[in-house]
Design an enzyme around this catalytic site. Structure first.
Site, mmCIF file in Angstrom:
data_model
loop_
_atom_site.group_PDB
_atom_site.id
_atom_site.type_symbol
_atom_site.label_atom_id
_atom_site.label_comp_id
_atom_site.label_asym_id
_atom_site.label_seq_id
_atom_site.Cartn_x
_atom_site.Cartn_y
_atom_site.Cartn_z
ATOM 1 C CB SER A 252 -0.929 -0.142 1.132
ATOM 2 O OG SER A 252 -0.513 0.634 2.080
ATOM 3 C CE LYS A 253 -2.575 6.530 -1.787
ATOM 4 N NZ LYS A 253 -3.327 7.260 -3.399
ATOM 5 N NE ARG A 254 -2.698 6.509 4.655
ATOM 6 C CZ ARG A 254 -3.739 6.584 5.376
ATOM 7 N NH1 ARG A 254 -3.610 5.949 6.932
ATOM 8 N NH2 ARG A 254 -4.756 7.509 5.101
#
Ligand code: GLU
Length: 492
Positions: A252-254
């Protein structure tokens, strides 16, 4: 039979490495069988889909060396290849299902649906809504029909029993019908949902094999049923394992940069990225780590895909990229790679207005503009000494900004300014004070070119990666802090 595979991305954001990974495997599967690979744009979500996102997806796949035989830009005999241009086709098939009794018009309002779900929750029942749950009495139904209430078209689904779906890698997958909703096929604005459009298009485009991410497994029963209703042969399904962060959570881009733009901007070579994606859950028969796309296509065997979640590990990719730089690039090719990357006129021209007003000799250019030609700045905690904020507040500021930036749909200066202004107000800081730590995080120094312009030029992913890097340098965010931050952020 000619094997035909496809990738069907939705153009609703940055070009994701997961899209490239699935595209690569579809391409290899098709080529291995002497077949064709198609690119279709699934843009039925009219609110979130953008032309820029579509263009970025096409550009980044091409950059990786992934080419398609048919698609919105190259055309082909089964077009249009953009779902937004195929509206009439879906409506026609939805009505065919209604006429055959396999689908029905549903006039239920959002409030009624919420109430129905709530009642089932309280009664401890399955949440899936079945046709019988949605039915209105005959009078009410005809009243709403006559008064022209908005409606959706839903499919009929069995209430009990087990649906068995065959998967090329997973074998028999069983899903209980009780869990499957009377899926909406056409929305009240007449646009199809993913399920209807996907099935209709795969059929009309002659797709024989669908290799897609495992997050779509739960859709398979609905799709299978739709193929049955239409009397069409279903393509063979193959659900690929999802890419994971090194801690095994879903990529995930987090936690990780997920956009291909980032890897490009960071100076990875396309050959290395494509090679690395080919190593995701798959290996060459001789297990070697470095191979070209041609070699992968020649040796491809889908049965060698292993289902344990493949880890997308930046360190490993960086190592592989280094091999390519050292082993594959002669001086000429290295020079060309540098040009393709950032030492080209188009990019340097963007930097000129940032630099000219701030230098007196040309030799000041490289130290001043170095952050436009680098990855993560070499900073440590002391870099932030000049910032007059408590550490917790400082980390929170950087974290909130990163989160706000994640949701910015189009990366241009006005949009970024809006976010910055809103947060400066929230933290009760003047713009200059708010931007001081951001400045250091982005440019790596306390004096440099304009930070707002730098963020625009560097792009969303590189900007967010530098903000995340600064947070790490400052000691990171503990689990407890993260919870607190999330809560506060949501109330913002
Ligand atoms: N539009 C879907 C996506 O964005 C396609 C899923 C599929 O391949 O069926 O991933």
């Amino acid at each position: 039979m000619t094997v035909r595979t496809r990738i069907a991305p939705s153009p609703t954001g940055d070009p994701h490495v997961g899209t490239a990974y699935i595209a690569l495997f579809n391409l290899c599967f098709a080529r291995q069988h002497g077949g064709q690979f198609i690119l279709r744009i699934e843009d039925t979500d009219r609110v979130r889909s953008t032309a820029e996102s579509e263009q970025m997806i096409l550009d980044s796949l091409r950059w990786l060396g992934i080419e398609w035989d048919e698609g919105p830009d190259v055309g082909g005999p089964h077009g249009p290849y953009r779902q937004s241009e195929r509206g009439e086709i879906y409506a026609q098939y939805a009505h065919q299902l209604i006429d055959a009794g396999y689908a029905f018009k549903c006039y239920r309002t959002t409030e009624e649906l919420n109430a129905l779900r709530e009642a089932r929750k309280i009664a401890g029942m399955q949440l899936a809504l079945k046709p019988a749950d949605l039915a209105l009495n005959a009078d009410e139904k005809s009243r709403r029909e006559q008064e022209g209430w908005p409606y959706v078209v839903r499919m009929q689904v069995p209430t009990d029993g087990v649906c068995v779906v065959q998967d090329m890698l997973r074998g028999r997958i069983e899903v209980e019908w009780a869990q499957v909703d009377a899926q909406i096929l056409l929305k009240s604005d007449g646009m199809p949902t993913y399920h209807l459009a996907n099935v209709v298009d795969d059929h009309l485009m002659g797709i024989t094999h669908v290799l897609r991410g495992e997050e779509w497994i739960n859709s398979a029963p609905k799709h299978q049923l739709l193929y049955e209703y239409f009397g069409w042969e279903m393509p063979t399904l193959c659900h690929m394992p999802l890419l994971r962060n090194p801690d095994k959570s879903k990529l995930s881009k987090r936690k990780n940069p997920t956009s291909i733009n980032y890897y490009r901007r960071m100076g990875f070579l396309p050959e290395a990225v494509t090679n690395y994606l080919g190593r995701m859950g798959w290996s060459m028969p001789d297990e070697r780590e470095k191979f070209s796309l041609d070699e992968m296509m020649a040796a491809f065997d889908v049965q060698r895909v292993s289902l344990g979640g493949p880890v997308f590990d930046l360190e490993k990719l960086t190592w592989l990229n280094g091999l390519y730089i050292r082993e594959d690039l002669d001086d000429e090719a290295f020079l060309q790679a540098l040009r393709d990357w950032a030492f080209n006129e188009a990019y340097v021209r963007q930097i000129l207005p940032q630099v000219r007003p701030r230098v007196e000799t040309l030799s000041q250019v490289a130290p001043l503009a170095g952050h436009f030609f680098s990855g993560l700045p070499a900073i440590n905690e002391t870099a932030f000494d000049s910032v007059k904020l408590e550490k917790e507040a400082l980390v929170k500021l950087l974290q909130f900004l990163t989160w706000r930036f994640e949701a910015v749909p189009a990366w241009h200066k006005e949009a970024l300014l809006e976010e910055v202004k809103a947060l400066a107000e929230y933290f009760d800081l003047k713009m200059k004070a708010f931007l001081a730590p951001v400045f250091i995080a982005i440019t790596g120094s306390a004096t440099s070119t304009s930070v707002m312009d730098a963020m625009v030029i560097l792009g969303s992913d590189m900007t967010r990666a530098r903000l995340r890097h600064a947070i790490e340098v400052l000691g990171g965010v503990s689990k407890k802090q993260a919870k607190r931050f999330e809560k506060e952020f949501q109330e913002l």
